[in-house]
Every structure is written in structure tokens, then in C-alpha cells.
Design an enzyme around this catalytic site. Structure first.
Site, PDB file in Angstrom:
ATOM      1  N   LYS A 102      48.725  32.933  38.596  1.00 48.64           N
ATOM      2  CA  LYS A 102      49.720  32.676  39.654  1.00 48.64           C
ATOM      3  C   LYS A 102      49.803  31.164  39.823  1.00 48.64           C
ATOM      4  O   LYS A 102      49.181  30.572  40.706  1.00 48.64           O
ATOM      5  CB  LYS A 102      49.313  33.396  40.941  1.00 48.64           C
ATOM      6  N   ARG A 132      41.700  36.347  43.188  1.00 45.35           N
ATOM      7  CA  ARG A 132      42.760  36.079  42.208  1.00 45.35           C
ATOM      8  C   ARG A 132      43.027  34.580  42.088  1.00 45.35           C
ATOM      9  O   ARG A 132      43.268  34.068  40.991  1.00 45.35           O
ATOM     10  CB  ARG A 132      44.040  36.840  42.565  1.00 45.35           C
TER      11      ARG A 132
HETATM   12  N1  PMP Z   1      55.047  39.286  40.562  1.00 45.41           N
HETATM   13  C1  PMP Z   1      55.286  37.998  40.820  1.00 45.41           C
HETATM   14  C2  PMP Z   1      55.931  37.157  39.783  1.00 45.41           C
HETATM   15  C3  PMP Z   1      54.914  37.439  42.056  1.00 45.41           C
HETATM   16  O1  PMP Z   1      55.133  36.149  42.316  1.00 45.41           O
HETATM   17  C4  PMP Z   1      54.306  38.270  43.022  1.00 45.41           C
HETATM   18  C5  PMP Z   1      53.880  37.708  44.346  1.00 45.41           C
HETATM   19  N2  PMP Z   1      54.976  37.292  45.124  1.00 45.41           N
HETATM   20  C6  PMP Z   1      54.119  39.629  42.720  1.00 45.41           C
HETATM   21  C7  PMP Z   1      54.474  40.087  41.466  1.00 45.41           C
HETATM   22  C8  PMP Z   1      53.482  40.562  43.704  1.00 45.41           C
HETATM   23  O2  PMP Z   1      52.113  40.274  43.837  1.00 45.41           O
HETATM   24  P1  PMP Z   1      51.322  40.543  45.178  1.00 45.41           P
HETATM   25  O3  PMP Z   1      51.488  41.987  45.473  1.00 45.41           O
HETATM   26  O4  PMP Z   1      49.926  40.183  44.881  1.00 45.41           O
HETATM   27  O5  PMP Z   1      51.948  39.695  46.232  1.00 45.41           O
END
Ligand code: PMP
Length: 290
Positions: free
Chosen positions: A149, A50
């Protein structure tokens, strides 16, 4: 604490990046938050993939291969002699001039911090979170894709501030159409009529790795899993609601905008998924000490 920066390790005091780094000046960069449990880094490959996809989307060349990034991440945990904790893996645009153009930045910087983590207090996992809808919307994909991200979290930070000011722990963010996108740092799920439902990524959510993992766990457990646009009404009238994220794991929601969800306590499906997720994190992942 030993912190990795561009191929070398520094003490916390000496771990520094330039004030001319565009990561600092403009939030120009990408990152990952990763957990490790019991000496194993959970979903390391998915996080590295990612990170590279986010970088690709913003024309950021990471000056390392995926394998090198994974190895450096493992080494950072090992040098800090940690078994359980949280990793922050960051790629900034690098040092440039005062001016937006990323083409003036010669080389991206990579830094990795492995530390312990402060989760929500245990009571939240027993009693559920208080969530409010925020006026701050999730960035539309034609402004900045929520799938990237990026280091630019002001949008979500402002939503988090709104939630805290309203006396809640989390903010539910909508998209431009008024549908539910996600929370400020977590994806959102409901249980309704025995099915697990979450908004599609196209509704403006990050393609969460915990989200994917929970959908797979649920499907394996025989639960129907659907991606569907959700309105606030759907959340208010759900049987259960929970959030997912690397740091928070699976966290139950007790209340949204003053409406008690289900019978307030974490529901049976949420509790079962919390247990299954914890079981998986306890045994799966890239070994740190091998
Ligand atoms: N949405 C946002 C805006 C995030 O920043 C995150 C990660 N903190 C998530 C969802 C969850 O993603 P992940 O399960 O990959 O941590």
C-alpha cells in the site's frame, strides 16, 4: 485539528513536511486508511501489521515499533476528541536529496491525521454504484506489487479518472491476463449460485482488511466463500456484486459496463453482509478512551 508528525503534535496550519521528502518527490512511502467507530479503532492491529509489511517490502525502516505506532494512532484520535472518523497513517521515506536513492534519506517520517470522513452518499448504499472497466490495468506484481500500500497511487488515480469521465462512480481494473483484479480503491466480490467469490490476491488486488473481514463474516453466516479468478463475464452474469474497503465499507454495485447486475437493487446477500459488517464495526476495536 492536531496532527501527529514524528512524535509531536501540530495544528493543521503548522503540520508540514519538507519538499525534499521522498514521499513528496517520488511517492516513496506507505500508508494506511483506518476507520474508528463509537470510540474504537476498527482492526487497528491488522492495519499496523499491513503498514509494516508494506514498509518491509520496500526496504523502508519505520523508526517506531508496532506498539508505538498503534499508541500514537490512538492518541491522535483522543487529542482530537473524536469518536467516529477516518485515520490516515503515513510513513514517508523522509528527507533526502534530488535523486532516487532512498539510501540518502536519513530517517523515515511518520504522520497521522484523524478526521471525519465523507462516504459515498447514502443513496449509493440503497441503489448501488455504477462501475465501468478501465483501460488502465492494475500494476503487475513484477512492476510494483499491488500488495504494497504505497504512496504511489497514480495508476489507480488514472483509472478513477477514466471511470468519472465515463459517468461512473468506480473503475473496475483488470490484470495483464484480462482477469478482474479490483477497483481503484476497493476489493470486488460477486455472489453466484449462493457462493461468495472474490479474485485471489495473486490476481493483483490489495489484501484488503475489509475483504478479509467480510470473508470471515460470510463464512460464519454459513455462506460458501471462494477465491477464484474472475473475468468480466463472471461479473456481468453475477447474481450480486459489491465492493469492500475501509472507507466505503460494503457497497453494492448496480451496474457494470452498462449491464445491470442481478435485479439492480442491492441483493439480499449484499444487504445481509452490509448489516453484519456494520454490527461488527459498532462493537469491535481498540478503545480510544480508556
Ligand atoms: N484496494 C485498493 C487499491 C485500496 O486502496 C484499498 C483501500 N482503500 C482497498 C483495496 C481496500 O482495502 P481495505 O479494506 O484494507 O481498506
Amino acid at each position: 485539528m492536531k496532527i501527529y508528525i514524528d512524535g509531536r503534535f501540530y495544528s493543521e496550519r503548522n503540520a508540514k513536511i519538507s519538499v525534499f521528502d521522498h514521499g513528496v518527490l517520488y511517492g516513496d512511502g506507505v500508508f494506511e486508511g483506518i476507520r474508528f467507530y463509537n470510540g474504537r479503532i476498527f482492526k487497528l492491529e491488522e492495519h499496523v501489521n499491513r503498514l509494516f509489511a508494506s514498509a518491509q517490502a520496500i526496504l523502508l525502516t519505520i523508526p517506531m515499533s508496532k506498539e508505538e505506532v498503534a499508541k500514537a494512532t490512538i492518541k491522535t484520535c483522543r487529542l482530537n476528541k473524536l469518536k467516529d472518523g477516518y485515520i490516515r497513517l503515513v510513513v514517508t521515506r523522509g528527507v533526502g536529496y534530488l535523486g532516487l536513492s532512498p539510501y540518502k534519506c536519513k530517517k523515515a517520517s511518520v504522520f497521522i491525521i484523524a478526521a471525519t470522513i465523507e462516504l459515498y452518499p447514502e443513496a449509493v448504499y440503497r441503489n448501488g454504484l455504477k462501475v465501468v472497466t478501465t483501460g488502465t490495468m492494475r500494476t503487475p506484481a513484477n512492476v510494483l506489487s499491488p500488495a504494497v500500500k504505497s504512496l504511489n497511487y497514480l495508476n489507480n488515480i488514472m483509472a478513477k479518472v477514466e471511470a468519472i469521465q465515463a459517468g461512473a462512480e468506480e473503475g473496475l481494473m483488470l490484470n495483464g491476463q484480462g482477469n478482474v483484479a479490483e477497483c481503484t480503491g476497493d476489493n470486488v466480490f460477486i455472489i453466484k449460485g449462493g457462493a461468495l467469490i472474490t479474485p485471489p490476491i495473486s490476481a493483483g488486488a490489495l489484501d484488503g482488511i475489509t475483504r478479509r473481514t467480510v470473508m470471515a463474516i460470510a463464512a460464519e453466516a454459513g455462506l460458501p466463500v471462494r477465491e477464484e479468478n474472475l473475468t468480466r463475464y463472471d461479473i456481468f452474469t453475477a447474481d450480486e456484486c459489491f465492493l469492500t474497503g475501509t472507507a466505503a465499507e460494503v457497497v453494492p454495485v448496480a451496474q457494470v459496463d452498462g449491464r445491470v447486475i442481478g435485479d439492480k437493487r442491492p441483493g439480499p446477500v449484499t444487504l445481509d453482509l452490509m448489516r453484519r459488517y456494520r454490527e461488527l464495526t459498532a462493537c469491535e476495536g481498540a478503545p480510544i478512551y480508556s
